[in-house]
Scaffold this active site. Structure first.
Site, PDB file in Angstrom:
ATOM      1  N   TYR A 159       0.862  -1.177   0.000  1.00 16.75           N
ATOM      2  CA  TYR A 159       0.000   0.000   0.000  1.00 16.75           C
ATOM      3  C   TYR A 159       0.903   1.232   0.000  1.00 16.75           C
ATOM      4  CZ  TYR A 159      -2.844   3.805   1.790  1.00 16.75           C
ATOM      5  OH  TYR A 159      -3.465   5.010   1.941  1.00 16.75           O
TER       6      TYR A 159
ATOM      7  N   GLU B 290      -3.679   7.394  -3.690  1.00 18.17           N
ATOM      8  CA  GLU B 290      -3.580   6.116  -2.995  1.00 18.17           C
ATOM      9  C   GLU B 290      -3.432   5.018  -4.029  1.00 18.17           C
ATOM     10  OE1 GLU B 290      -6.102   5.177   0.778  1.00 18.17           O
ATOM     11  OE2 GLU B 290      -7.099   4.247  -0.916  1.00 18.17           O
TER      12      GLU B 290
END
Lengths: 289, 383
Positions: free
Chosen positions: B103, B191
């Site tokens: 991530y 993101e």
């Protein structure tokens, strides 16, 4: 006494020749604010109602001894205008403009940390010390001199609570709208600390709203550092998660931070009563005095 | 507020900056999907392009191993309703053979007033859950907006996150490129979840979320051109046209006011006095008569609304302008659709009260009285 502004505040209005700037300069002067200069790049040498206009803030400081500014500059240029004010070492900068890009404010915030200047806003109604001076767009006639300090994120909610106080004959030392943006200069804690140190402020109203964690930090500060009693109000109890409620900063995140419940319980834990209605906030203040 | 980019738009921006993304085609019909998979091969991911979080769980992303599955996925996803949005385009993307999922994100930390870079080895899952259950699994590094993300900071956060050492430098340089994009595009957040590490130890951005600060769109014509209307319902679309801050809720008391804090407070009081707010509608500061009339039109357009409360505390908004707008809007009706309670205070409130046509509205002097009357009206109308 009062906090941040008083009779000695000498104001330069940045963006004085624009519609908003001109209108509110008149309102400020009418209220008794000592507006000594304005700026409008390229319009130096002109005047607005007899107030001299300069090309730069530096000239306004050199020529008129200004020590505070109010920014009415459009959002695209507001970050630059605040930088100019910060680089001139003013004591106070009040940024009214709504819609300043967040990354501009992040850079402003960084510069601010390196100066002794206080920034209020942006996206705020300004600050008023009743009977002395107002910097911003607050309607002066609803305020009255007295002993209650008020700090709020929102303009019109401030007016509502102030009118609930003034109707009962409860006046104010200073009222500050700190602004509804995610990145602002003066926080609740900064304003509360100043009120705590002002001997004439006998009680404080704090009006918060959903989003962020400033109210929780304020609650911690109150519990640890304040003797002056504080009453609170939190707007946005009915706001659904993930929706921005008007203010750029007023949002309960998907993971559930920034809720009204969290803020109210933090304040209650700090011994701060939180009104269910603005009028109830005035009840609590009346009890304190 | 933010402007959301679609995954395919964000990936175009990434690719241009040299960030590797899977080979892909945009398709808006089953035929186009079939042409795309023929070029790309299998496995292929078929991904709905709508502004909705959790697309995968909601059935908006499917993996196809062959032609039949691709056709089935295209038929299922195109035209489907995903949390209120109709899917009219899908991204057809080459499947990636990966060994690790990471991530990587950059967002604005409002409490610090600084951007923050985040890296975690627990990619591919709901990162908000990771943040809650195991916050140490996400390494964070704040960024000085005056200087940007220094390379040493990128390395630091990557090492802290425990990224496999053989790809650590690559992930760090990936992160600095990402921050450059964040800054140069005035993003509010970026993101990538997951970033995939392939069996060849290459790095690929398998997903992409990128939101832009819409207060900064004036200096990004290219991004502004990508903006697409994305409203959850017709009423929010209408509010967009009128330029109102509007949020629809599920109740029956319509609410109009000025200033976000006061409007939120009016909603809260409707709830407090036993009613249910139908909406948040802020007419903003300094509204003129036409805007006031538009606000009433807006609230009357909501079929759930049984009663309306108009609460104005004027600072720069003038009571006489508000009264004029209310009169104009209501005088155009043969019959007032729903009862309207008005409370005017502040600048020019007295002038406003003189102008206001009290045959058409109910007037109250305080916020509490106005809300209680509107709640009572709603209860009576809905019976």
């Amino acid at each position: 006494m009062s906090i941040f502004v008083d009779d000695d505040t000498r104001v330069v209005v940045q963006g004085i020749t624009g519609g908003e700037g001109k209108f509110h300069t008149r309102q400020m002067v009418e209220y008794g604010t000592n507006v000594v200069a304005g700026t409008s790049p390229g319009k130096g040498g002109q005047d607005v109602d007899g107030i001299p206009v300069y090309d730069t803030v530096e000239e306004a400081v050199d020529e008129e001894d200004a020590n505070a500014s109010v920014v009415f500059v459009p959002p695209a240029f507001a970050g630059d205008a605040i930088f100019e004010a910060l680089d001139t070492d003013l004591d106070l900068v009040v940024a009214i403009t709504e819609g300043v890009p967040t990354q501009d404010m992040a850079k402003v915030n960084k510069r601010l940390s390196e100066t002794d200047t206080r920034l209020i806003g942006p996206n705020c109604p300004g600050i008023i010390t009743p009977g002395e001076s107002k910097l911003g767009i607050l309607p002066g006639n609803i305020f009255e001199e007295g002993n209650v300090g008020l700090v709020s994120r929102s303009g019109t909610l401030t007016y509502q609570v102030v009118s609930n106080l003034t109707e009962r004959g409860i006046g104010q030392t200073t009222a500050i709208g700190i602004g509804g943006d995610p990145i602002i200069g003066t926080s609740f804690v900064d304003a509360l600390e100043a009120f705590e140190n002002d001997p004439d402020t006998h009680a404080v109203v704090m009006c918060g709203e959903i989003g962020g964690e400033d109210e929780e930090q304020a609650a911690k500060f109150i519990a640890e550092n304040m003797d002056t009693p504080v009453a609170g109000f939190i707007a946005g109890r009915t706001a659904p998660p993930g929706k921005r409620m008007g203010h750029a900063g007023a949002i309960v995140s998907g993971s559930g931070t920034g809720t009204a419940e969290s803020k109210i319980s933090a304040l209650n834990d700090a011994g701060v009563p939180v009104g269910d209605t603005p009028n109830e906030v005035a009840d609590h203040i009346e009890d304190f005095l | 507020m933010v402007m959301k980019l679609h995954e395919y738009q964000a990936k175009d921006i990434f690719a241009e900056a040299g960030i590797p993304v899977p080979e892909s085609r945009l398709a808006s019909s089953v035929e186009e999907v079939m042409e795309a998979v023929e070029e790309i091969g299998y496995p292929a991911a078929i991904k709905a392009q709508v502004h909705v979080g959790g697309r995968g769980k909601a059935g908006g992303i499917k993996i196809a191993m062959d032609e039949d599955e691709a056709r089935q996925a295209a038929e299922d996803i195109l035209g489907m309703d995903l949390k209120g949005y109709t899917v009219d385009r899908v991204l057809v993307e080459a499947g990636v053979d990966f060994e690790n999922e990471l991530y990587v994100g950059i967002t604005m930390d409002r409490s610090e007033g600084k951007p923050v870079a985040m890296v975690s080895t627990e990619g591919g899952v709901n990162i908000e859950e990771v943040a809650e259950e195991n916050p140490d699994a996400i390494a964070r590094e704040h960024i000085d907006p005056a200087f940007g993300l220094h390379p040493y900071q990128a390395r630091k956060v990557v090492f802290e996150a425990g990224i496999p050492r053989d790809v650590a430098f690559d992930v760090a340089s990936f992160l600095t490129t990402l921050y450059d994009l964040y800054e140069s595009n005035d993003a509010s957040d970026i993101e990538i979840n997951p970033v995939m590490i392939t069996s060849d130890r290459d790095i690929i951005a398998a997903d992409a979320v990128m939101n832009i600060d819409d207060d900064a769109l004036f200096r990004h014509d290219d991004l502004a051109a990508m903006e697409e209307d994305a409203y959850e319902n017709d009423l929010e679309a209408k509010a967009g046209e009128y330029g109102f801050d509007y949020v629809r809720l599920s109740g029956n008391v319509g609410i109009i006011g000025n200033g976000a804090g006061l409007v939120m407070t009016t909603l809260d009081l409707v709830d407090y006095f036993g009613g249910e707010p139908a909406n948040f509608l802020d007419i903003g500061g300094g509204a003129k008569a036409e805007r006031v009339a538009n606000a009433l039109d807006m609230v009357f357009s909501d079929e759930n609304v049984d009663s309306v409360v108009f609460n104005i505390f004027g600072g720069i908004t003038r009571g006489d302008e508000v009264a004029k707008g209310i009169n104009e809007a209501l005088e155009s009706f043969d019959e007032i659709p729903k009862p309207v309670v008005v409370r005017l205070a502040g600048t020019n409130a007295e002038e406003g009260m003189e102008i206001l046509n009290t045959d058409l509205v109910q007037v109250e002097g305080t916020l509490e009285d106005a809300v209680q009357r509107a709640v009572k009206n709603a209860q009576e109308v809905s019976q």
